[in-house]
Design an enzyme around this catalytic site. Structure first.
Site: not given
Length: 169
Positions: A139-141
């Protein structure tokens, strides 16, 4: 890994079409097809693995499709699909730190640098995050700038804004 095939399938999501690539070891790539440097990510995967990517069917492709649909419908907070990340040890340490960010939360790039024991490596952390080949699931978001603002997302800030909002609503 060059004796193994990488099997791919495009999957439609509410934010656009994504390409999933798997081997018997797990999910290697899950990217928006309109991502910046999309072709570079695919070519890099081929080069690193020494494998060709072919369209086809695989149980992991069905699993990622089910899990991503459950995520977008609000029924899934964690993913069970096995991941097979390809990258340097530093990149893998960053990606593992991303996997520890709880659903619905955000952290800064400097938080990740501190979490991996290298507080001065903020720029290197940002580069490793940019090299992440498994969007949403790694989850780089969930990353924000030190000042709390949304910053860089290879698939576009419009998508990056939707994903954390989806998780907190």
């Amino acid at each position: 890994m060059n004796d193994k095939k990488i099997i791919s399938r495009k999957i439609n999501t509410p934010l656009g079409e994504m390409l999933a690539c798997v081997s018997d070891d797990g999910l290697l790539l899950f990217e928006f097809t309109d991502r910046k440097k999309y072709e570079k990510q695919i070519n890099n995967l081929k080069k690193i693995t020494g494998s060709e990517i072919v369209k086809g069917n695989h149980p992991f492709l069905e699993q990622v499709k089910i899990e991503i649909n459950e995520y977008f419908s609000g029924k899934r907070k964690t993913f069970n699909i096995p991941l097979f990340t390809v990258g340097t040890e530093f990149q893998k340490s960053v990606w593992n730190a991303l996997l520890k960010i709880p659903y619905g939360n955000t952290v800064s790039y400097s938080d990740i640098a501190k979490n991996i024991g290298n507080p001065k490596a903020v720029r290197a952390v940002a580069n490793a995050i940019g090299a992440n080949k498994i969007a949403i699931i790694i989850p780089c978001h969930r990353l924000i700038g030190a000042d709390g603002t949304l910053t860089g997302y290879a698939s576009g800030l419009d998508k990056k804004k939707v994903l954390p909002d989806l998780e907190i609503n």
